[in-house]
Design a protein around this motif. Structure first.
Motif, mmCIF file in Angstrom:
data_model
loop_
_atom_site.group_PDB
_atom_site.id
_atom_site.type_symbol
_atom_site.label_atom_id
_atom_site.label_comp_id
_atom_site.label_asym_id
_atom_site.label_seq_id
_atom_site.Cartn_x
_atom_site.Cartn_y
_atom_site.Cartn_z
ATOM 1 N N ARG A 95 0.836 -1.201 0.000
ATOM 2 C CA ARG A 95 0.000 0.000 0.000
ATOM 3 C C ARG A 95 0.874 1.254 0.000
ATOM 4 N NH1 ARG A 95 -2.973 -3.351 3.648
ATOM 5 N NH2 ARG A 95 -5.028 -3.931 2.807
ATOM 6 N N THR A 96 1.970 1.212 0.778
ATOM 7 C CA THR A 96 2.866 2.365 0.824
ATOM 8 C C THR A 96 3.496 2.602 -0.539
ATOM 9 O OG1 THR A 96 3.348 1.917 3.134
ATOM 10 C CG2 THR A 96 4.871 3.355 1.973
ATOM 11 N N SER A 97 3.923 1.496 -1.183
ATOM 12 C CA SER A 97 4.515 1.607 -2.518
ATOM 13 C C SER A 97 3.503 2.131 -3.522
ATOM 14 C CB SER A 97 5.048 0.239 -2.971
ATOM 15 O OG SER A 97 6.061 -0.206 -2.100
ATOM 16 N N PHE A 98 2.245 1.715 -3.359
ATOM 17 C CA PHE A 98 1.202 2.191 -4.261
ATOM 18 C C PHE A 98 1.009 3.700 -4.119
ATOM 19 C CE2 PHE A 98 -3.359 2.864 -5.288
ATOM 20 C CZ PHE A 98 -3.280 2.558 -6.640
ATOM 21 N N GLY A 99 1.044 4.193 -2.884
ATOM 22 C CA GLY A 99 0.929 5.628 -2.648
ATOM 23 C C GLY A 99 2.072 6.390 -3.297
ATOM 24 N N ALA A 100 3.289 5.848 -3.151
ATOM 25 C CA ALA A 100 4.444 6.484 -3.777
ATOM 26 C C ALA A 100 4.323 6.452 -5.300
ATOM 27 C CB ALA A 100 5.727 5.787 -3.335
ATOM 28 N N LEU B 34 -5.388 16.469 -13.387
ATOM 29 C CA LEU B 34 -5.127 15.042 -13.174
ATOM 30 C C LEU B 34 -3.890 14.852 -12.303
ATOM 31 C CD1 LEU B 34 -5.636 12.050 -13.716
ATOM 32 C CD2 LEU B 34 -4.363 12.303 -15.875
ATOM 33 N N ALA B 35 -2.848 15.638 -12.564
ATOM 34 C CA ALA B 35 -1.615 15.537 -11.785
ATOM 35 C C ALA B 35 -1.870 15.879 -10.323
ATOM 36 C CB ALA B 35 -0.554 16.473 -12.371
ATOM 37 N N LEU B 36 -2.643 16.934 -10.076
ATOM 38 C CA LEU B 36 -2.957 17.319 -8.692
ATOM 39 C C LEU B 36 -3.742 16.212 -7.982
ATOM 40 C CD1 LEU B 36 -3.930 21.086 -9.148
ATOM 41 C CD2 LEU B 36 -1.856 20.153 -8.100
ATOM 42 N N ALA B 37 -4.657 15.584 -8.715
ATOM 43 C CA ALA B 37 -5.435 14.491 -8.119
ATOM 44 C C ALA B 37 -4.532 13.320 -7.756
ATOM 45 C CB ALA B 37 -6.525 14.048 -9.088
ATOM 46 N N LEU B 38 -3.605 12.969 -8.645
ATOM 47 C CA LEU B 38 -2.690 11.865 -8.373
ATOM 48 C C LEU B 38 -1.751 12.190 -7.220
ATOM 49 C CD1 LEU B 38 -1.782 10.831 -12.040
ATOM 50 C CD2 LEU B 38 -3.150 9.513 -10.403
ATOM 51 N N LEU B 39 -1.230 13.399 -7.192
ATOM 52 C CA LEU B 39 -0.311 13.807 -6.119
ATOM 53 C C LEU B 39 -1.021 13.794 -4.769
ATOM 54 C CD1 LEU B 39 1.534 16.758 -7.909
ATOM 55 C CD2 LEU B 39 2.535 14.567 -7.228
ATOM 56 N N THR B 40 -2.266 14.313 -4.770
ATOM 57 C CA THR B 40 -3.026 14.348 -3.524
ATOM 58 C C THR B 40 -3.338 12.941 -3.029
ATOM 59 O OG1 THR B 40 -4.037 16.460 -4.159
ATOM 60 C CG2 THR B 40 -5.129 15.191 -2.425
ATOM 61 N N ALA B 41 -3.797 12.073 -3.947
ATOM 62 C CA ALA B 41 -4.132 10.701 -3.568
ATOM 63 C C ALA B 41 -2.893 9.946 -3.107
ATOM 64 C CB ALA B 41 -4.777 9.980 -4.748
ATOM 65 N N GLY B 42 -1.787 10.140 -3.820
ATOM 66 C CA GLY B 42 -0.553 9.449 -3.445
ATOM 67 C C GLY B 42 -0.036 9.886 -2.085
ATOM 68 N N ALA B 43 -0.049 11.206 -1.857
ATOM 69 C CA ALA B 43 0.434 11.717 -0.571
ATOM 70 C C ALA B 43 -0.460 11.249 0.572
ATOM 71 C CB ALA B 43 0.486 13.245 -0.612
ATOM 72 N N ALA B 44 -1.775 11.311 0.358
ATOM 73 C CA ALA B 44 -2.716 10.903 1.411
ATOM 74 C C ALA B 44 -2.546 9.430 1.750
ATOM 75 C CB ALA B 44 -4.142 11.195 0.952
ATOM 76 N N LEU B 45 -2.413 8.574 0.751
ATOM 77 C CA LEU B 45 -2.283 7.141 0.987
ATOM 78 C C LEU B 45 -0.968 6.814 1.679
ATOM 79 C CD1 LEU B 45 -3.599 4.408 0.578
ATOM 80 C CD2 LEU B 45 -2.509 4.261 -1.667
ATOM 81 N N THR B 46 0.090 7.493 1.280
ATOM 82 C CA THR B 46 1.400 7.244 1.887
ATOM 83 C C THR B 46 1.426 7.694 3.338
ATOM 84 O OG1 THR B 46 2.475 7.535 -0.271
ATOM 85 C CG2 THR B 46 3.867 7.677 1.671
ATOM 86 N N VAL B 47 0.891 8.888 3.602
ATOM 87 C CA VAL B 47 0.858 9.397 4.982
ATOM 88 C C VAL B 47 -0.008 8.505 5.861
ATOM 89 C CG1 VAL B 47 0.064 11.300 6.438
ATOM 90 C CG2 VAL B 47 1.345 11.772 4.353
ATOM 91 N N LEU B 48 -1.138 8.061 5.297
ATOM 92 C CA LEU B 48 -2.054 7.229 6.068
ATOM 93 C C LEU B 48 -1.405 5.916 6.475
ATOM 94 C CD1 LEU B 48 -4.971 6.882 7.121
ATOM 95 C CD2 LEU B 48 -5.527 5.817 4.911
ATOM 96 N N ARG B 49 -0.595 5.338 5.602
ATOM 97 C CA ARG B 49 -0.019 4.015 5.864
ATOM 98 C C ARG B 49 1.338 4.060 6.563
ATOM 99 N NH1 ARG B 49 -4.007 0.496 5.954
ATOM 100 N NH2 ARG B 49 -5.349 0.700 4.127
ATOM 101 N N SER B 50 2.096 5.138 6.309
ATOM 102 C CA SER B 50 3.449 5.127 6.863
ATOM 103 C C SER B 50 3.804 6.359 7.685
ATOM 104 C CB SER B 50 4.471 5.017 5.707
ATOM 105 O OG SER B 50 4.431 6.193 4.908
ATOM 106 N N GLY B 51 2.964 7.371 7.611
ATOM 107 C CA GLY B 51 3.290 8.597 8.338
ATOM 108 C C GLY B 51 4.279 9.464 7.590
ATOM 109 N N ARG B 52 4.684 9.035 6.393
ATOM 110 C CA ARG B 52 5.623 9.810 5.561
ATOM 111 C C ARG B 52 4.952 10.147 4.227
ATOM 112 N NH1 ARG B 52 9.317 7.187 3.498
ATOM 113 N NH2 ARG B 52 8.420 5.116 3.759
ATOM 114 N N VAL B 53 5.443 11.216 3.574
ATOM 115 C CA VAL B 53 4.900 11.585 2.252
ATOM 116 C C VAL B 53 5.366 10.595 1.208
ATOM 117 C CG1 VAL B 53 4.880 13.360 0.476
ATOM 118 C CG2 VAL B 53 4.773 14.012 2.887
ATOM 119 N N ILE B 54 6.623 10.156 1.302
ATOM 120 C CA ILE B 54 7.174 9.159 0.363
ATOM 121 C C ILE B 54 7.849 8.055 1.167
ATOM 122 C CG2 ILE B 54 8.863 8.756 -1.463
ATOM 123 C CD1 ILE B 54 8.328 11.480 -2.519
#
Length: 316
Positions: A46-51, A296-316
């Motif tokens: 999941r973290t890799s998917f967010g990244a 589209l880029a903003l949507a992907l960046l937002t979704a990626g950052a949110a998923l990464t923070v949610l799972r790992s507490g980090r942006v990347i």
């Protein structure tokens, strides 16, 4: 699709590749360090998917900064009008103030100003011969500039005016040979010729040229510039009497299904546009894609950052 700044795309993609490589290397090091410490890694996928979403957003943003443009087919209704304006010596007469040519130019400008963008307008100047001074174009400023450049010179050939106008309309050379054979240029009901002249014809082939227009479905509306009483004009040191030939201009209009208009009635030329049988055309027009790609880029960046923070507490 075309790019206005391809170099920016190259730079952006290099940054994306570097960022992706950094994420992979960082992930491997972190995983190795945690494994060495005996700590199990949870949610790695999941973290890799967010990244991955974040990197995809950067890639899309790189494409957007390059200014991509796509050519898309756009249907529109369109017609063509050729303004054939007499510039022969007789058009220098002043029985219509200030001169016949100036009056014709004024009426032609008013006609152009009244036409919608869906009508392509071209200009033909004619005396003994004829010359296309502005090809049919939706940019009416080109027609206005061509009208302003007209100067008096030479004799008059109404047949040449019609033939050259038909050439500009159809893209096929229209010539009337000595045997009087009439060329076939197809059917162009969406085209109209507006001819400004005093009707003093000195050329050949007028009847045949009008016949070509009639067969092609091109109406010729004539505008008589001058007076039947006439005026005297000086040509090469000689004083020549010239007057308006309404009969010739009326015949041209009737042959082709158009109308004859005296110059004094030129204000009514606006109605000519209503006689044009506008056709449906499809033309390729540029469609900028940068705006949609940025969203589209903003949507992907937002979704990626949110998923990464949610799972790992980090942006990347």
């Amino acid at each position: 699709m075309t790019l206005s700044s391809p170099l920016l795309l190259v730079v952006g993609l290099l940054v994306t590749v570097a960022l992706g490589w950094a994420v992979v290397v960082s992930g491997r090091r972190r995983k190795a360090a945690l494994a060495a410490a005996g700590v199990a890694v949870a949610g790695g996928r999941r973290t890799s998917f967010g990244a991955g979403l974040t990197i995809a957003g950067v890639a899309v943003l790189a494409i957007a900064t390059a200014g991509p443009t796509a050519m898309v087919p756009v249907p529109r209704t369109a017609g063509t009008v050729m303004l054939a304006i007499d510039v022969s010596n007789s058009m220098g007469a002043d029985d219509v103030a200030p001169t016949r040519l100036a009056a014709a130019q004024r009426a032609a400008r008013a006609f152009v100003a009244a036409q919608p963008d869906s009508v392509d307008i071209g200009v033909v100047a004619f005396e003994r011969g004829a010359l296309t001074t502005a090809r049919p174009d939706a940019d009416h400023a080109k027609a206005l500039k061509a009208i302003d450049r007209l100067k008096v010179a030479g004799g008059t050939s109404l047949g040449a005016a019609i033939a050259v106008s038909l050439t500009a309309i159809s893209g096929k050379q229209v010539t009337i040979d000595k045997d009087g054979n009439v060329p076939d240029i197809g059917y162009w009901p969406s085209a109209t010729i507006v001819l400004f002249s005093d009707g003093q014809n000195q050329g050949q082939g007028l009847d045949k040229a009008a016949e070509v227009a009639q067969t092609a479905g091109v109406q010729v509306h004539t505008v008589g510039v001058g007076t039947t009483a006439g005026a005297t004009v000086k040509v090469d040191g000689y004083n020549l009497q010239t007057s308006l030939d309404e009969e010739t201009l009326t015949k041209i209009a009737q042959t082709t299904g158009g109308d004859y208009h005296p110059a004094s009635d030129a204000a009514r030329l606006d109605g000519i546009a209503d006689t044009i049988d506008l056709r449906l055309t499809v033309s390729d027009e540029p469609l900028p894609l940068a705006g949609g790609l940025i969203w589209l880029a903003l949507a992907l960046l937002t979704a990626g950052a949110a998923l990464t923070v949610l799972r790992s507490g980090r942006v990347i």
